[in-house]
Each structure stands twice: as C-alpha cells, then as structure tokens.
Enzyme design. Structure first.
Site, PDB file in Angstrom:
ATOM      1  CG  ASP A  25      18.283 -46.564  19.328  1.00 59.33           C
ATOM      2  OD1 ASP A  25      18.652 -46.890  18.189  1.00 59.33           O
ATOM      3  OD2 ASP A  25      19.078 -46.149  20.211  1.00 59.33           O
ATOM      4  CE1 TYR A  30      23.673 -46.055  24.070  1.00 57.37           C
ATOM      5  CE2 TYR A  30      21.383 -46.547  23.621  1.00 57.37           C
ATOM      6  CZ  TYR A  30      22.573 -45.978  23.245  1.00 57.37           C
ATOM      7  OH  TYR A  30      22.650 -45.326  22.046  1.00 57.37           O
ATOM      8  CE  LYS A  58      22.358 -47.185  18.711  1.00 60.33           C
ATOM      9  NZ  LYS A  58      21.649 -46.999  20.000  1.00 60.33           N
ATOM     10  CG  HIS A  91      27.474 -47.929  19.827  1.00 59.02           C
ATOM     11  ND1 HIS A  91      26.891 -48.321  21.002  1.00 59.02           N
ATOM     12  CD2 HIS A  91      27.182 -46.611  19.708  1.00 59.02           C
ATOM     13  CE1 HIS A  91      26.272 -47.300  21.561  1.00 59.02           C
ATOM     14  NE2 HIS A  91      26.446 -46.251  20.796  1.00 59.02           N
ATOM     15  CG  LEU A 173      14.970 -33.448  21.255  1.00 62.15           C
ATOM     16  CD1 LEU A 173      14.171 -33.668  22.529  1.00 62.15           C
ATOM     17  CD2 LEU A 173      14.075 -32.843  20.170  1.00 62.15           C
ATOM     18  CB  ILE A 211      15.546 -42.275  18.297  1.00 68.28           C
ATOM     19  CG1 ILE A 211      16.986 -41.905  17.864  1.00 68.28           C
ATOM     20  CG2 ILE A 211      15.019 -43.399  17.422  1.00 68.28           C
ATOM     21  CD1 ILE A 211      18.005 -43.026  18.105  1.00 68.28           C
ATOM     22  CE  LYS A 213      16.828 -39.742  28.106  1.00 71.03           C
ATOM     23  NZ  LYS A 213      17.562 -38.977  29.092  1.00 71.03           N
ATOM     24  CB  SER A 214      11.498 -37.862  26.978  1.00 69.28           C
ATOM     25  OG  SER A 214      10.931 -37.348  28.182  1.00 69.28           O
ATOM     26  CB  VAL A 215      12.938 -40.691  31.733  1.00 67.55           C
ATOM     27  CG1 VAL A 215      14.207 -41.354  31.211  1.00 67.55           C
ATOM     28  CG2 VAL A 215      13.263 -39.376  32.432  1.00 67.55           C
ATOM     29  NE  ARG A 219      10.477 -33.770  29.725  1.00 66.39           N
ATOM     30  CZ  ARG A 219      10.497 -33.510  31.018  1.00 66.39           C
ATOM     31  NH1 ARG A 219       9.690 -32.597  31.514  1.00 66.39           N
ATOM     32  NH2 ARG A 219      11.323 -34.141  31.829  1.00 66.39           N
ATOM     33  CB  SER A 222       3.911 -33.612  24.125  1.00 66.78           C
ATOM     34  OG  SER A 222       5.239 -33.256  24.334  1.00 66.78           O
ATOM     35  CG  ASN A 223       9.051 -35.384  22.779  1.00 64.53           C
ATOM     36  OD1 ASN A 223       8.723 -34.201  22.920  1.00 64.53           O
ATOM     37  ND2 ASN A 223      10.051 -35.920  23.442  1.00 64.53           N
TER      38      ASN A 223
HETATM   39  P1  A2P Z   1      13.711 -35.847  29.948  1.00 61.71           P
HETATM   40  O1  A2P Z   1      14.159 -37.269  29.741  1.00 61.71           O
HETATM   41  O2  A2P Z   1      13.747 -35.432  31.382  1.00 61.71           O
HETATM   42  O3  A2P Z   1      12.393 -35.536  29.264  1.00 61.71           O
HETATM   43  P2  A2P Z   1      18.130 -35.795  22.880  1.00 61.71           P
HETATM   44  O4  A2P Z   1      17.031 -36.708  22.425  1.00 61.71           O
HETATM   45  O5  A2P Z   1      18.582 -34.797  21.883  1.00 61.71           O
HETATM   46  O6  A2P Z   1      19.304 -36.572  23.464  1.00 61.71           O
HETATM   47  O7  A2P Z   1      17.534 -34.928  24.095  1.00 61.71           O
HETATM   48  C1  A2P Z   1      17.152 -35.561  25.316  1.00 61.71           C
HETATM   49  C2  A2P Z   1      16.956 -34.526  26.379  1.00 61.71           C
HETATM   50  O8  A2P Z   1      15.831 -33.705  26.058  1.00 61.71           O
HETATM   51  C3  A2P Z   1      16.662 -35.172  27.708  1.00 61.71           C
HETATM   52  O9  A2P Z   1      17.348 -34.411  28.684  1.00 61.71           O
HETATM   53  C4  A2P Z   1      15.153 -35.034  27.874  1.00 61.71           C
HETATM   54  O10 A2P Z   1      14.820 -34.901  29.239  1.00 61.71           O
HETATM   55  C5  A2P Z   1      14.875 -33.756  27.124  1.00 61.71           C
HETATM   56  N1  A2P Z   1      13.541 -33.733  26.516  1.00 61.71           N
HETATM   57  C6  A2P Z   1      13.021 -34.631  25.657  1.00 61.71           C
HETATM   58  N2  A2P Z   1      11.795 -34.260  25.246  1.00 61.71           N
HETATM   59  C7  A2P Z   1      11.521 -33.099  25.878  1.00 61.71           C
HETATM   60  C8  A2P Z   1      10.403 -32.202  25.870  1.00 61.71           C
HETATM   61  N3  A2P Z   1       9.327 -32.452  25.141  1.00 61.71           N
HETATM   62  N4  A2P Z   1      10.478 -31.099  26.657  1.00 61.71           N
HETATM   63  C9  A2P Z   1      11.582 -30.855  27.391  1.00 61.71           C
HETATM   64  N5  A2P Z   1      12.653 -31.640  27.445  1.00 61.71           N
HETATM   65  C10 A2P Z   1      12.636 -32.755  26.695  1.00 61.71           C
END
Ligand code: A2P
Length: 259
Positions: A25, A30, A58, A91, A173, A211, A213-215, A219, A222-223
C-alpha cells in the site's frame, strides 16, 4: 508505506515480500512510489509473479477532477513501473472541493481500459459514499479508513457490510500508541503473542483488511504471524472497552487540504 522515508522504503518492501506479504500500500502523497516500484521490480526479477502481487496507490488531493486524475494516474504508474494497478483509491473525499464524483468517473474509465483492476476510496464517511454511489452507479470496492480499537468505526463497518464495500484499516496499531496498552499487553501474555499480533488479529477477526506499517524486518515478519491463534469473545469484549473516539488523523468531514 505511510511515513516511510524513500531510503527505507525499498528495504522494508523487500523484507515484507520475503516474509510472505503480497499486498503493498502506497500513495502519491507518501513520496515513495518510485522506491516501492524498485522493490516490486526486484521481487518480480527474483520470481514473484505480478499476478501474486496486490499493489495499491492513492490519488492525491490536489489532483482531484477528471483530467487531472488521468494525468496523476500516469505519473504514479511511471514511478511504480507497472502496466496495471490492482487498486486505486481517492485519498480523501474533500467535501468542500466537491470533485470526488468526477474523480471516480476517471477511475472507472481507467478500470474500463484495463489499467486498474479495482477502484475504491479512502476516508469516506457514509454521506460521501451515498453521493458517490448515487451519482456514478458504482460501488467502490474498498474504503480505507482510520480504524483501531480507540476508533473501531462500527457505523462505517455496518454501512460497508450493507453496500458490499471491503473495510480496510489504516493506522491499525493506533500508530503504535496501543502497543503498550495494559489490556492489549495482558491478552498478548495470555496467548504468548506480542501486542502488535493481538491488534492485527483483532482486525482479522473483525473482517478488516489490515496494513500494519513497520520498517523493521523482524517486526514485519512477526506482524504476519497471526494465523495460529484466535481471540476469545472475552478478549474481544475487553478490547471493545478501549473505544474512546480518538482520531489520530484528520476528520474527513472537515479536512479539505489540497496542498
Ligand atoms: P517501526 O516501523 O519502527 O516498526 P500503524 O500501522 O498503526 O501506523 O503503526 C505503525 C507504528 O507501529 C510504527 O511506529 C511502527 O514502528 C510500529 N510497529 C509496527 N509493528 C510493530 C511491532 N511488531 N512492535 C512494535 N512496534 C511496531
């Protein structure tokens, strides 16, 4: 890929594809469509079929309107390096700009040409959906909305169910703010799962497209690991008590930003 700097994007998308994600996505706003495109191109070179990918972008607010949408779509597709898009979203509705009907007509034209598989919207409230459907006769495939346990969007989810629109959750999250919530942590300890996995599983059980988001590659992986357990009725009731109406993003009814 919201709030993911271009430099991190290619790596994060690559890690997600390695972990088994296939839905990517992004958005013109962005500023990272080109980097998403590079990661998709690398994935296809290494054997992932285009058909197995689900790519979403979008249309940004400043481009709403029929002709501007056609041009903005071409620009996004050049950056993504794709010959068709799986899902294109408006959007924001921008009620004062009042151009989402013409915009969606351009989406329908692109879909009829075979350049987009599905067309949808983001941040639409029930009254925006009503106007869109009345004027165009087309039901959007998806409405991507802010949705997390603080803002579970019961009314919109019911409207979507009635109209046949898939609900997609952004900031699932709570932009990370729910990860230390004592209720979420306790449910996680009970199931041997992380707070993020509890929240993602909550979305899955509600029937949402989700969706997170993590970089971070660990994580990201594991998500995805949320398909080997189930939240109980009691867990769901406990999470339901977190609702307090908090919006982390703009209110779609008053947001008219076109910058
Ligand atoms: P990061 O990118 O450093 O992992 P949302 O999806 O609600 O916008 O939330 C995104 C935020 O949650 C980001 O700051 C991301 O940080 C953090 N995040 C995503 N997955 C995890 C995880 N498994 N544990 C801790 N933080 C997480």
């Amino acid at each position: 890929m919201w709030q993911t700097p271009p430099g991190d994007t290619e790596r994060a998308v690559g890690a997600a594809l390695d972990a088994g994600y296939r839905h990517v996505d992004t958005a013109a706003a962005y500023g990272n469509e080109a980097e998403v495109g590079h990661a998709l191109s690398a994935a296809m070179t290494s054997g992932i079929a285009r058909n197995d990918l689900y790519v979403v972008t979008k249309l940004w607010n400043s481009e709403q309107g029929y002709d501007t949408t056609l041009r903005a779509f071409d620009a996004s597709m050049d950056k993504l390096g794709l010959d068709y898009l799986d899902l294109y979203l408006i959007h924001w509705p921008l009620p004062e700009v009042n151009a989402f009907v013409d915009t969606f007509r351009a989406f329908a034209h692109l879909r009829d040409q075979g350049r987009i598989r599905s067309i949808g919207v983001s941040n639409f409230e029930p009254e925006h959906l009503d106007v869109l459907i009345d004027e165009t006769g087309i039901v959007p495939a998806v409405n991507q909305i802010e949705l997390h346990p603080l803002l579970p969007q019961q009314e919109l989810r019911e409207v979507h169910a009635r109209l046949g629109i898939a609900t997609e959750a952004w900031s699932p999250l709570g932009q990370g703010s729910l990860l230390e919530n004592p209720r979420v942590v306790a449910i996680g300890e009970h199931h041997g799962k992380t707070p993020a996995q509890i929240l993602i599983r909550w979305h899955v059980q509600l029937g949402n497209i989700v969706i997170p988001k993590s970089v971070n590659p660990e994580r990201i992986a594991s998500n995805f690991d949320v398909f080997d357990f189930e939240l109980s009725e009691q867990d769901l009731a406990s999470i339901a008590e977190l609702e307090d109406g908090t919006r982390l993003g703009p209110d779609p009814r008053t947001f008219n930003f076109t910058g």
